[in-house]
Enzyme design. Structure first.
Site, short mmCIF file in Angstrom:
data_model
loop_
_atom_site.label_atom_id
_atom_site.label_comp_id
_atom_site.label_asym_id
_atom_site.label_seq_id
_atom_site.Cartn_x
_atom_site.Cartn_y
_atom_site.Cartn_z
N LYS A 34 0.85 -1.21 0.00
CA LYS A 34 0.00 0.00 0.00
C LYS A 34 0.88 1.26 0.00
CE LYS A 34 -0.26 -0.46 5.01
NZ LYS A 34 -1.03 -1.01 6.13
N TYR A 56 16.92 30.20 7.22
CA TYR A 56 15.72 30.90 7.69
C TYR A 56 15.67 30.94 9.22
CZ TYR A 56 13.70 30.60 3.01
OH TYR A 56 13.45 30.73 1.67
C1 PLP Z 1 -0.21 -1.91 6.85
C2 PLP Z 1 -0.75 -3.17 7.39
C3 PLP Z 1 0.09 -4.25 7.70
C4 PLP Z 1 1.60 -4.14 7.66
O1 PLP Z 1 2.05 -3.53 8.85
P1 PLP Z 1 3.62 -3.34 9.13
O2 PLP Z 1 3.68 -2.79 10.50
O3 PLP Z 1 4.10 -2.37 8.11
O4 PLP Z 1 4.23 -4.67 8.97
C5 PLP Z 1 -0.49 -5.44 8.06
N1 PLP Z 1 -1.83 -5.56 8.15
C6 PLP Z 1 -2.67 -4.54 7.90
C7 PLP Z 1 -4.13 -4.73 8.04
C8 PLP Z 1 -2.15 -3.31 7.54
O5 PLP Z 1 -2.97 -2.30 7.30
#
Ligand code: PLP
Length: 357
Positions: A34, A255
């Site tokens: 994702k 800045y």
């Molecule tokens: C993003 C996600 C993961 C992965 O989590 P990590 O901490 O990056 O390993 C696993 N399960 C779900 C439902 C997620 O949304």
């Protein structure tokens, strides 16, 4: 050309995928890609992860991108669909759903025959205390029984709120609710492990594990580094020194003139800023790495530039500076910025050039 570059190390990604296999040899691996593969670029990452059993994404657009790139593995939509119209696309593209509320269940049941005919599993989400998505423990058992009676193949799914914490009391509550539901719904497949849980609870790996951050070689734990966990950073984020200035005691840089030199200081200006996704806040002292050596960032991060203190270091214009990667772990940069590696990786802008190595 302005050099702000993101290098993606495919071998490191494959190494980390093998680490998941070592840690959970019997479970299938749903690689979480994702948010553009946690900011790494989904195209290159999919190629390196071609051996994974499945992919996990947050929305239909991300799933369709995977299909358009030609990958046929199962894909799980971890938030399910957001409207009835998405159901037909899900079926056409062979995408598996999480269902976490009644309306999603109704949409699914309306398309029951087509969904089952495609051999797609339904992931049924338990809310065991994280209180984001899912059916409560008292409701989910009848939901699963209904789905099974209708002919669906189900996966009981759950997500830990504190898998990265050593002794959080919610962990035990979530585990015991999950096991209770699983037992009441046998036979059923099960999945509850993200990266932190894969490392900590091999006994909970069950049928599918869902690694995200560990694939990219960043640590899910505040107190353990990628090195401690034997995973390799996939991304190296670099820029170049584009100017040198020597300032005297009392002079400032950048800045707000927040840094005032106490002695003669050699500054290097580096072609990176928050316009590239490099964070600006830094409540703590931040560093970059030059040839593996830690170098302090001084003054404010601007949109396109930062200043670093290269006093006594041979670092001419054109020297490559590692913002994060193998010598300066993203987790350490995140810690100095009061955040987590996940956020820095996902927040990169489109501006850095991406190169596969
Ligand atoms: C993003 C996600 C993961 C992965 O989590 P990590 O901490 O990056 O390993 C696993 N399960 C779900 C439902 C997620 O949304």
């Amino acid at each position: 050309m302005r050099q702000a570059t993101v290098y993606i190390d495919s071998e490191a990604l494959q190494y980390n995928l093998n680490r998941v296999k070592q840690l959970s040899p019997t479970a299938k691996i749903v690689s979480m890609v994702k948010a553009n593969a946690y900011g790494h670029g989904v195209k290159d990452c999919l190629a390196a992860l071609a051996n994974t059993d499945a992919f996990g994404v947050a929305c239909l657009a991300e799933a369709i991108e995977i299909r358009e790139l030609g990958y046929q593995q199962p894909i799980t939509l971890i938030e399910g669909i957001f409207s009835a119209e998405e159901m037909q696309i899900v079926i056409d593209q062979n995408i598996e759903l999480i269902v976490h509320h009644q309306q999603q269940l109704d949409w699914l049941l309306t398309h029951k025959d087509a969904y089952i005919a495609k051999n797609l599993k339904v992931w049924v989400k338990l809310n065991s205390g994280m209180n984001r998505l899912g059916f409560k423990v008292d409701d989910i058992i009848s939901v699963i029984h209904t789905l099974k009676a209708e002919g669906f193949t189900c996966v009981l799914a759950m997500h830990f709120a504190n898998a990265d914490a050593e002794n959080h009391p919610l962990n035990e509550q979530q585990k015991s609710q999950f096991l209770r539901v699983k037992e009441a719904c046998e036979p059923i497949m099960a999945s509850c492990c993200n990266s932190a849980a894969i490392f900590k609870w091999p006994e909970l790996n069950f049928d599918f594990v869902r690694p995200g951050i560990m694939l990219y070689g960043a640590s899910p734990f505040a107190d353990k580094t990628a090195h401690d966990l034997d995973i390799k950073p996939v991304m190296t984020f670099t820029a170049e020194i584009i100017a040198l200035n020597t300032i005297q005691a009392g002079e400032s840089v950048g800045y707000g003139s927040t840094f005032i030199a106490e002695k003669e200081t050699e500054l290097a200006i580096v072609s990176i800023g928050y316009g590239d996704g490099y964070p600006r806040a830094f409540p703590k002292q931040n560093h970059v790495a030059i040839n593996g050596r830690k170098v302090a960032v001084i003054g404010r991060v601007a949109m396109d530039m930062i200043a670093i203190d290269v006093t006594g270091i041979n670092a001419p214009i054109g020297t490559e500076v590692e913002l994060w990667g193998k010598n300066r772990l993203v987790d350490d940069v995140a810690e100095a910025n009061g955040t987590i590696g996940y956020e820095l990786l996902c927040r990169l802008s489109h501006r850095p050039i991406r190169k596969k190595i």
